[in-house]
Motif scaffolding. Structure first.
Motif, short mmCIF file in Angstrom:
data_model
loop_
_atom_site.label_atom_id
_atom_site.label_comp_id
_atom_site.label_asym_id
_atom_site.label_seq_id
_atom_site.Cartn_x
_atom_site.Cartn_y
_atom_site.Cartn_z
N VAL A 1 57.02 -58.29 31.95
CA VAL A 1 55.60 -58.22 32.32
C VAL A 1 54.98 -56.95 31.75
CG1 VAL A 1 54.00 -57.98 34.26
CG2 VAL A 1 55.85 -59.65 34.37
N TRP A 2 55.68 -55.83 31.84
CA TRP A 2 55.17 -54.58 31.27
C TRP A 2 54.85 -54.76 29.79
CZ3 TRP A 2 52.70 -50.37 32.02
CH2 TRP A 2 52.80 -49.29 31.14
N LEU A 3 55.75 -55.38 29.04
CA LEU A 3 55.51 -55.63 27.61
C LEU A 3 54.31 -56.54 27.38
CD1 LEU A 3 59.17 -55.97 26.31
CD2 LEU A 3 57.60 -54.05 25.97
N ALA A 4 54.11 -57.50 28.24
CA ALA A 4 52.98 -58.41 28.09
C ALA A 4 51.64 -57.68 28.20
CB ALA A 4 53.05 -59.53 29.14
N TRP A 5 51.62 -56.60 28.96
CA TRP A 5 50.38 -55.83 29.17
C TRP A 5 50.28 -54.64 28.19
CZ3 TRP A 5 46.35 -56.57 32.66
CH2 TRP A 5 46.49 -57.68 33.50
N GLU A 6 50.92 -54.76 27.05
CA GLU A 6 51.02 -53.66 26.09
C GLU A 6 49.68 -53.01 25.74
OE1 GLU A 6 53.11 -52.78 21.80
OE2 GLU A 6 52.60 -54.84 22.31
N GLU A 7 48.64 -53.78 25.62
CA GLU A 7 47.35 -53.20 25.22
C GLU A 7 46.81 -52.21 26.25
OE1 GLU A 7 43.86 -56.10 25.61
OE2 GLU A 7 45.60 -57.40 25.80
N TRP A 8 47.35 -52.21 27.47
CA TRP A 8 46.90 -51.29 28.52
C TRP A 8 47.90 -50.17 28.81
CZ3 TRP A 8 42.02 -51.35 29.63
CH2 TRP A 8 41.30 -52.52 29.42
N HIS A 9 48.99 -50.08 28.05
CA HIS A 9 50.01 -49.07 28.31
C HIS A 9 49.44 -47.65 28.23
CE1 HIS A 9 53.79 -51.69 27.32
NE2 HIS A 9 53.09 -52.17 28.33
N ASP A 10 48.72 -47.34 27.18
CA ASP A 10 48.21 -45.98 27.02
C ASP A 10 47.28 -45.61 28.18
OD1 ASP A 10 49.64 -45.54 24.70
OD2 ASP A 10 47.96 -46.03 23.37
N TRP A 11 46.47 -46.55 28.60
CA TRP A 11 45.58 -46.30 29.74
C TRP A 11 46.39 -45.99 31.00
CZ3 TRP A 11 45.16 -48.92 34.39
CH2 TRP A 11 44.15 -48.45 35.22
N ALA A 12 47.39 -46.80 31.30
CA ALA A 12 48.21 -46.60 32.50
C ALA A 12 48.92 -45.25 32.45
CB ALA A 12 49.22 -47.74 32.66
N ARG A 13 49.44 -44.89 31.29
CA ARG A 13 50.11 -43.59 31.15
C ARG A 13 49.13 -42.44 31.39
NH1 ARG A 13 52.19 -46.12 25.99
NH2 ARG A 13 54.18 -47.04 26.58
N ARG A 14 47.93 -42.58 30.84
CA ARG A 14 46.91 -41.52 31.04
C ARG A 14 46.57 -41.38 32.51
NH1 ARG A 14 44.54 -43.74 26.58
NH2 ARG A 14 42.94 -44.75 27.81
N VAL A 15 46.43 -42.50 33.20
CA VAL A 15 46.12 -42.44 34.64
C VAL A 15 47.20 -41.67 35.37
CG1 VAL A 15 45.94 -43.83 36.76
CG2 VAL A 15 44.71 -44.54 34.69
N LEU A 16 48.45 -41.98 35.11
CA LEU A 16 49.55 -41.29 35.77
C LEU A 16 49.60 -39.82 35.41
CD1 LEU A 16 52.34 -43.99 35.57
CD2 LEU A 16 51.28 -43.07 37.64
N ASN A 17 49.36 -39.51 34.17
CA ASN A 17 49.39 -38.11 33.74
C ASN A 17 48.22 -37.31 34.30
OD1 ASN A 17 51.79 -38.10 32.23
ND2 ASN A 17 50.76 -39.05 30.49
N ASP A 18 47.10 -37.99 34.60
CA ASP A 18 45.92 -37.30 35.13
C ASP A 18 45.97 -37.12 36.63
OD1 ASP A 18 44.92 -37.13 32.58
OD2 ASP A 18 43.45 -38.73 32.81
N LEU A 19 46.86 -37.81 37.31
CA LEU A 19 46.91 -37.69 38.79
C LEU A 19 47.66 -36.44 39.20
CD1 LEU A 19 47.57 -41.37 39.88
CD2 LEU A 19 45.43 -40.08 39.99
#
Length: 141
Positions: free
Chosen positions: A123-141
Motif C-alpha cells: 500500500v505504501w508503494l501504491a501511494w508513491e506520489e505522496w511519499h515526499d509530502w508524508a515525509r515532510r509532514v513527519l519531519n515538520d512535526l
C-alpha cells in the motif's frame, strides 16, 4: 471477496484477531492504515492524509505498529483537525496487489505479522506520489 461488504467483513475478522490476541495486535496499525488507504475514496482525503502519514512513520521511520504503540507527535492532531494546508490526497493508481484477503488466512501470529507488513509495504508503494509530502509532514512535526 464479496465486494466492499465482503472485504469489510474480512477486515473486521482480522481486527478481531488483533484485539483478542496481543501477538496478532503487534501489527494492528498497519492493518488499519493499509485497509483505509486501499479504500481511500470511502474515507476521504483527510483520513487518507492521517493514515498515509502514520504508515510512513511505521514503514520508513520505524514507529511501532502495535495497538497503542505509536504516540502521535506534538502538532499531529492540529495538523489533522483543521489545518487547511492538507492536500486533497487521492490514489491515482492501483491500491496494491496485497489485500486484507491475503492476510486473513494466516495460520500463526508470525505469519500474520509477515503478511500484514507485506500488505503495508504494498500500500505504501501504491501511494508513491505522496511519499515526499508524508515525509515532510513527519519531519515538520
Amino acid at each position: 471477496m464479496g465486494g466492499e461488504n465482503g472485504c469489510r467483513r474480512i477486515f473486521e475478522g482480522v481486527l478481531a484477531k488483533g484485539y483478542s490476541d496481543p501477538a496478532f495486535g503487534k501489527v494492528h496499525l498497519i492493518t488499519v492504515d493499509a485497509y483505509a488507504l486501499q479504500h481511500g475514496d470511502a474515507h476521504g482525503p483527510q483520513s487518507n492524509a492521517y493514515h498515509l502519514v502514520r504508515l510512513c512513520a511505521i514503514v520508513e521511520f520505524g514507529a511501532s505498529p502495535a495497538i497503542g504503540g505509536t504516540r502521535e507527535p506534538q502538532g499531529w492532531r492540529e495538523m489533522l483537525e483543521g489545518d487547511r494546508r492538507l492536500p486533497e490526497i487521492h490514489l491515482t493508481r492501483s491500491p496494491g496487489p496485497v489485500t486484507v484477503a491475503d492476510v486473513a488466512g494466516a495460520a500463526s501470529a508470525v505469519e500474520h505479522a509477515d503478511l500484514v507488513r507485506a500488505w503495508g509495504r504494498s500500500v505504501w508503494l501504491a501511494w508513491e506520489e505522496w511519499h515526499d509530502w508524508a515525509r515532510r509532514v513527519l519531519n515538520d512535526l
